[in-house]
Design a protein around this motif. Structure first.
Motif, PDB file in Angstrom:
ATOM      1  N   ILE A  80       0.866  -1.176   0.000  1.00 43.35           N
ATOM      2  CA  ILE A  80       0.000   0.000   0.000  1.00 43.35           C
ATOM      3  C   ILE A  80       0.901   1.224   0.000  1.00 43.35           C
ATOM      4  CG2 ILE A  80      -1.720   1.337   1.268  1.00 43.35           C
ATOM      5  CD1 ILE A  80      -2.688  -1.248   2.536  1.00 43.35           C
ATOM      6  N   GLY A 101      -2.612  -0.764  -3.162  1.00 43.69           N
ATOM      7  CA  GLY A 101      -3.336   0.265  -2.429  1.00 43.69           C
ATOM      8  C   GLY A 101      -2.683   1.622  -2.555  1.00 43.69           C
ATOM      9  N   LEU A 103      -2.991   5.469  -0.498  1.00 40.93           N
ATOM     10  CA  LEU A 103      -3.567   6.321   0.540  1.00 40.93           C
ATOM     11  C   LEU A 103      -2.729   7.580   0.696  1.00 40.93           C
ATOM     12  CD1 LEU A 103      -4.072   3.666   3.381  1.00 40.93           C
ATOM     13  CD2 LEU A 103      -5.887   4.620   1.940  1.00 40.93           C
ATOM     14  N   ALA A 115      -8.099  -0.238   4.634  1.00 39.93           N
ATOM     15  CA  ALA A 115      -7.249  -0.491   3.473  1.00 39.93           C
ATOM     16  C   ALA A 115      -6.322  -1.673   3.724  1.00 39.93           C
ATOM     17  CB  ALA A 115      -6.440   0.765   3.136  1.00 39.93           C
ATOM     18  N   TYR A 125      -7.182  -1.204  -3.084  1.00 36.52           N
ATOM     19  CA  TYR A 125      -7.829  -0.138  -2.318  1.00 36.52           C
ATOM     20  C   TYR A 125      -7.249   1.213  -2.711  1.00 36.52           C
ATOM     21  CZ  TYR A 125     -10.322   2.020   1.550  1.00 36.52           C
ATOM     22  OH  TYR A 125     -11.193   2.783   2.286  1.00 36.52           O
ATOM     23  N   GLU A 127      -7.922   5.266  -1.653  1.00 37.15           N
ATOM     24  CA  GLU A 127      -8.609   6.110  -0.676  1.00 37.15           C
ATOM     25  C   GLU A 127      -9.900   6.672  -1.276  1.00 37.15           C
ATOM     26  OE1 GLU A 127      -7.745  10.269   1.713  1.00 37.15           O
ATOM     27  OE2 GLU A 127      -6.059   8.988   1.150  1.00 37.15           O
TER      28      GLU A 127
END
Length: 214
Positions: A80, A101, A103, A115, A125, A127
């Motif tokens: 992520i 991911g 974020l 997440a 994922y 955000e």
């Protein structure tokens, strides 16, 4: 239990992330790294399920290159990306190098936990605020940033140039020859319709890829 490796050059950020994740339950932080090279070594030793990878580490290997190497070095690991930036083209470039991911560091704590759990299960994922922003841009027909035209490797070289890295450093970090770096620099200039590295830095600032103009 989800095993997590934290990668960020700021100790306070890692401390905050550790507290949020471990208080959530069912998550164990198995290691912390302050740069890309350390992340690769620790990931090989600890075999985490998920790595939270900072994209903006100023020294050594950047987050995008570290992600590219990590997913090859540790099969099954899920990355992520965690960044202060909320603009394209990073989600697309990260997907190309294997991240699942994306974020920003300003996301709610609950979304960080969601997440991690989603990616640990094998999902992707982005955000929610970023996903909505991209969807609205598509509906409105807004033009995407010109940086979206760059390939993943061109983006890596571009961001190292913006960070002030010398050609020798780029060659060593990305395992490229000086001639290849020169070729990438020309492609970047051509695609962005610029002529100098100073113009590249101004463009990166304009489109939100860096917070402060150098």
């Amino acid at each position: 239990m989800i095993r997590i490796l934290l990668v960020d050059d700021h100790g306070l950020v890692r401390t905050g992330l550790r507290r949020i994740l471990e208080q959530a339950g069912g998550i164990e932080v198995v290691g912390e790294a302050e740069d890309g090279a350390s992340a690769l070594r620790l990931a090989k030793q600890t075999r985490p399920d998920v790595v939270l990878m900072d994209l903006s580490m100023p020294a050594g290997m950047g987050g995008i290159e570290a992600t590219r190497r990590l997913v090859r070095l540790v099969p099954g690991v899920r990355v992520i990306a965690l960044t202060v930036m909320d603009e394209d083209p990073f989600p697309d470039r990260l997907r190309e190098v294997g991240a699942l991911g994306y974020l920003t560091k300003g996301c709610p704590a609950a979304e960080l936990v969601d997440a991690v759990r989603s990616v640990a299960r094998g999902g992707a994922y982005v955000e929610s605020a970023l996903a909505q922003k991209r969807m609205l841009a598509d509906w409105s027909g807004s033009a995407v940033t010109p940086f979206a035209a760059l390939s993943a490797r061109e983006m890596q070289v571009a961001m190292m140039i913006v960070d002030g890295c010398r050609t020798e450093t780029i060659c060593e970090t990305l395992s490229l020859s000086p001639k290849t770096v020169s070729t990438y620099r020309k492609r970047i200039h051509d695609k962005l319709h610029i002529k100098t590295d100073a113009e590249l830095t101004r463009a990166a600032y304009r489109f939100g890829l860096i917070r402060d103009q150098l």
